[in-house]
Design a protein around this motif. Structure first.
Motif, PDB file in Angstrom:
ATOM      1  N   GLU A 292       0.823  -1.215   0.000  1.00 45.46           N
ATOM      2  CA  GLU A 292       0.000   0.000   0.000  1.00 45.46           C
ATOM      3  C   GLU A 292       0.858   1.267   0.000  1.00 45.46           C
ATOM      4  N   PHE A 293       1.977   1.231   0.727  1.00 43.82           N
ATOM      5  CA  PHE A 293       2.839   2.409   0.742  1.00 43.82           C
ATOM      6  C   PHE A 293       3.455   2.654  -0.634  1.00 43.82           C
ATOM      7  N   THR A 294       3.780   1.575  -1.330  1.00 44.70           N
ATOM      8  CA  THR A 294       4.318   1.713  -2.685  1.00 44.70           C
ATOM      9  C   THR A 294       3.257   2.268  -3.619  1.00 44.70           C
ATOM     10  N   LYS A 295       2.049   1.749  -3.471  1.00 48.53           N
ATOM     11  CA  LYS A 295       0.941   2.201  -4.318  1.00 48.53           C
ATOM     12  C   LYS A 295       0.625   3.675  -4.071  1.00 48.53           C
ATOM     13  N   SER A 296       0.765   4.140  -2.836  1.00 46.92           N
ATOM     14  CA  SER A 296       0.447   5.528  -2.476  1.00 46.92           C
ATOM     15  C   SER A 296       1.648   6.465  -2.619  1.00 46.92           C
ATOM     16  N   ALA A 297       2.776   5.940  -3.122  1.00 42.52           N
ATOM     17  CA  ALA A 297       3.996   6.751  -3.328  1.00 42.52           C
ATOM     18  C   ALA A 297       4.499   7.342  -2.021  1.00 42.52           C
ATOM     19  N   ILE A 298       4.466   6.532  -0.955  1.00 45.99           N
ATOM     20  CA  ILE A 298       5.024   6.947   0.329  1.00 45.99           C
ATOM     21  C   ILE A 298       6.427   6.355   0.392  1.00 45.99           C
ATOM     22  N   ASN A 299       7.401   7.120  -0.087  1.00 46.94           N
ATOM     23  CA  ASN A 299       8.765   6.610  -0.233  1.00 46.94           C
ATOM     24  C   ASN A 299       9.668   7.118   0.886  1.00 46.94           C
ATOM     25  N   THR A 300       9.375   6.706   2.080  1.00 49.37           N
ATOM     26  CA  THR A 300      10.204   7.078   3.222  1.00 49.37           C
ATOM     27  C   THR A 300      10.264   5.919   4.209  1.00 49.37           C
ATOM     28  N   ASP A 301      11.277   5.917   5.055  1.00 54.55           N
ATOM     29  CA  ASP A 301      11.454   4.832   6.025  1.00 54.55           C
ATOM     30  C   ASP A 301      10.296   4.813   7.031  1.00 54.55           C
ATOM     31  N   TYR A 302       9.991   3.605   7.500  1.00 55.77           N
ATOM     32  CA  TYR A 302       8.982   3.484   8.568  1.00 55.77           C
ATOM     33  C   TYR A 302       9.302   2.259   9.415  1.00 55.77           C
ATOM     34  N   GLU A 303       8.718   2.222  10.576  1.00 61.14           N
ATOM     35  CA  GLU A 303       8.833   1.071  11.473  1.00 61.14           C
ATOM     36  C   GLU A 303       7.458   0.806  12.079  1.00 61.14           C
ATOM     37  N   TYR A 304       7.217  -0.467  12.387  1.00 61.25           N
ATOM     38  CA  TYR A 304       5.885  -0.818  12.905  1.00 61.25           C
ATOM     39  C   TYR A 304       6.034  -1.743  14.116  1.00 61.25           C
ATOM     40  N   ALA A 305       4.958  -1.776  14.897  1.00 60.09           N
ATOM     41  CA  ALA A 305       4.886  -2.648  16.080  1.00 60.09           C
ATOM     42  C   ALA A 305       3.449  -3.134  16.231  1.00 60.09           C
ATOM     43  N   MET A 306       3.280  -4.285  16.917  1.00 57.33           N
ATOM     44  CA  MET A 306       1.951  -4.884  17.106  1.00 57.33           C
ATOM     45  C   MET A 306       1.718  -5.154  18.589  1.00 57.33           C
ATOM     46  N   TYR A 307       0.474  -5.126  18.968  1.00 60.54           N
ATOM     47  CA  TYR A 307       0.128  -5.406  20.360  1.00 60.54           C
ATOM     48  C   TYR A 307       0.046  -6.922  20.565  1.00 60.54           C
ATOM     49  N   ASN A 308       0.721  -7.392  21.630  1.00 56.38           N
ATOM     50  CA  ASN A 308       0.711  -8.811  21.990  1.00 56.38           C
ATOM     51  C   ASN A 308      -0.211  -8.991  23.177  1.00 56.38           C
ATOM     52  N   CYS A 309      -1.313  -9.778  22.948  1.00 56.80           N
ATOM     53  CA  CYS A 309      -2.312  -9.974  24.024  1.00 56.80           C
ATOM     54  C   CYS A 309      -1.716 -10.736  25.198  1.00 56.80           C
ATOM     55  N   GLN A 310      -0.849 -11.703  24.918  1.00 59.63           N
ATOM     56  CA  GLN A 310      -0.313 -12.544  25.993  1.00 59.63           C
ATOM     57  C   GLN A 310       0.609 -11.758  26.917  1.00 59.63           C
ATOM     58  N   SER A 311       1.465 -10.929  26.364  1.00 59.20           N
ATOM     59  CA  SER A 311       2.385 -10.156  27.210  1.00 59.20           C
ATOM     60  C   SER A 311       1.822  -8.784  27.569  1.00 59.20           C
ATOM     61  N   ASP A 312       0.720  -8.414  26.968  1.00 60.90           N
ATOM     62  CA  ASP A 312       0.065  -7.132  27.222  1.00 60.90           C
ATOM     63  C   ASP A 312       1.039  -5.963  26.987  1.00 60.90           C
ATOM     64  N   GLU A 313       1.733  -6.004  25.859  1.00 63.18           N
ATOM     65  CA  GLU A 313       2.661  -4.928  25.534  1.00 63.18           C
ATOM     66  C   GLU A 313       2.845  -4.860  24.024  1.00 63.18           C
ATOM     67  N   MET A 314       3.416  -3.761  23.570  1.00 68.37           N
ATOM     68  CA  MET A 314       3.684  -3.608  22.147  1.00 68.37           C
ATOM     69  C   MET A 314       4.988  -4.322  21.802  1.00 68.37           C
ATOM     70  N   VAL A 315       4.938  -5.142  20.772  1.00 66.57           N
ATOM     71  CA  VAL A 315       6.101  -5.895  20.328  1.00 66.57           C
ATOM     72  C   VAL A 315       6.649  -5.226  19.055  1.00 66.57           C
ATOM     73  N   TYR A 316       7.922  -4.820  19.137  1.00 67.04           N
ATOM     74  CA  TYR A 316       8.537  -4.144  17.989  1.00 67.04           C
ATOM     75  C   TYR A 316       8.608  -5.092  16.803  1.00 67.04           C
ATOM     76  N   GLY A 317       8.187  -4.570  15.652  1.00 64.84           N
ATOM     77  CA  GLY A 317       8.174  -5.385  14.452  1.00 64.84           C
ATOM     78  C   GLY A 317       9.471  -5.280  13.675  1.00 64.84           C
ATOM     79  N   LYS A 318       9.582  -4.261  12.830  1.00 62.61           N
ATOM     80  CA  LYS A 318      10.743  -4.163  11.969  1.00 62.61           C
ATOM     81  C   LYS A 318      10.886  -2.729  11.446  1.00 62.61           C
TER      82      LYS A 318
END
Length: 418
Positions: A96-122
């Motif tokens: 989607e970022f490629t399709k929308s021409a968003i050509n900049t670095d990004y990082e993402y994280a997801m919420y982990n229900c078991q640990s009840d915290e945000m887990v860093y993605g990449k």
């Protein structure tokens, strides 16, 4: 131009330049805000498409409320309310970022229900050579179970890069403003220098006039004495003093008038004059003044030019006098007259100390005197060769100066034939 008018123009120019710069900066700021808003909208649409794709293949509907929220300038949260795989999320984000021409670095994280915290993605970089930053802890949000967060660490630089043209104009205007301020400062300094120069000239006029008047009065009285009139030799010397004093008085008037302004125009009385007799007359007078002076005149046939006789005589006198002043040995001057196509060329060559190559371009500048031992020994104001250049220019003649290969200075005057 009057001082008040000049000051008004300077102030108006400065205010106008600053005003244009302020408007340009405001436009740049507005353009940056628009780019930021546009970027936020593109990210919002892209994340919304990612959420829709994460719901594909499930029996659940997308939440009625907008699942994408902007927490800060570079931080977004997307509520999914459905379990998803990190690999699938990264694939959809890149797509989607490629399709929308968003050509900049990004990082993402997801919420982990078991640990009840945000887990860093990449950290996803658009440039493979960019080093990956250290992991950043993403904040946890209440009332959300299945969600992910996106951060754009280089958003500001990315937006500024898209405004290169606006930034270039702003920098150019800043440079113009600095150049304008420097130019105004230089003009003010030159104005002060000109005022000081004018005061100096006015004072010198009085200082020269007073002793000359005394010399003329004494000489005229002396010439009427019987012992002088009866002695032919003494009478001749007395007449030389009177004539040269009058001539010097006229020189001072002419030179000081021309030195008051670079733009002053002298009234020239041009007529056909013979060059050789004038040269011989000046040479004879200079030998009376400097008995050791040796002058060689090389010429073929007689030559005539259209010129002001008085000023042409002064030109020759000033050049020879300058050669004598700046000579450590017995002064020798060679004057040669040559024909070059449609021009008559007068060369004045001496055996003086010459001029350094770095300063020879300033030889005809007003008040210029080269800083050397000889200049310190000789009294003068640096007006002689400036006067020569001025008269040549008004006659539409060309004048050049160069050092002789062996020793001394060569001054050449190029005069168009009649």
């Amino acid at each position: 131009m009057k001082a008040n008018k000049l000051n008004s123009i300077i102030v108006l120019g400065l205010v106008a330049t600053i005003g244009i710069l302020i408007v340009q900066l405001l436009w740049t700021k507005e353009a940056f805000n628009l780019e930021e808003k546009k970027f936020s909208q593109k990210v919002h649409v892209a994340l919304l498409e990612v959420v829709k794709k994460l719901y594909q293949g499930t029996n659940r509907d997308i939440p009625a409320d907008n699942p994408v929220r902007k927490i800060s300038n570079d931080y977004y949260v997307a509520n999914v309310e459905n379990d998803f795989s990190p690999d699938v999320l990264q694939h959809y984000l890149n797509e989607e970022f490629t399709k929308s021409a968003i050509n900049t670095d990004y990082e993402y994280a997801m919420y982990n229900c078991q640990s009840d915290e945000m887990v860093y993605g990449k950290y996803i970089s658009t440039n493979s050579n960019t080093p990956v930053d250290e992991q950043i802890n993403f904040p946890k949000h209440k009332n959300l179970v299945y969600y992910f967060a996106i951060r754009f660490p280089n958003e500001t630089s990315y937006l500024l890069n898209s405004l290169r043209f606006w930034l270039f104009l702003s920098i150019a205007l800043i440079i113009i403003l600095l150049v304008y301020v420097y130019s105004i400062y230089t003009i003010i300094q030159q104005k002060k220098y000109s005022e000081l120069q004018r005061d100096f000239i006015n004072n010198m006029t009085h200082e020269f006039k007073t002793p000359l008047s005394s010399i003329l009065l004494a000489s005229n009285y002396l010439s009427k004495q019987n012992c002088i009139t009866e002695d032919e030799k003494l009478n001749n010397y007395t007449q030389i003093i009177i004539n040269q004093s009058k001539k010097l008085n006229s020189h001072i008037e002419k030179i000081l008038n021309i030195a008051k302004s670079d733009d002053s125009i002298l009234s020239l009385e041009k007529k056909e004059i013979s060059v050789i007799p004038i040269l011989n007359e000046v040479i004879e007078n200079m030998k009376l003044k400097h008995p050791t002076l040796a002058v060689t005149l090389n010429h073929g046939k007689e030559h005539t030019i259209l010129a002001d006789e008085f000023h042409f005589t002064n030109i020759v006198y000033n050049i020879i006098d300058n050669s004598v002043k700046y000579c450590n040995d017995t002064p020798e001057v060679t004057i040669s007259i040559n024909e070059e196509k449609n021009n008559l060329k007068l060369n004045f060559s001496d055996n003086g100390i010459g001029v350094s190559e770095n300063n020879i371009a300033h030889l005809f500048d007003k008040f210029y005197r080269e800083n050397n031992k000889k200049s310190n020994e000789i009294n003068g104001f640096g007006l002689g060769l400036f006067y020569v250049k001025k008269i040549c220019t008004q006659h539409h003649w060309k004048i050049f100066a160069a050092n002789n290969p062996n020793k001394g200075l060569l001054i050449s005057i190029l005069i168009p034939k009649n």
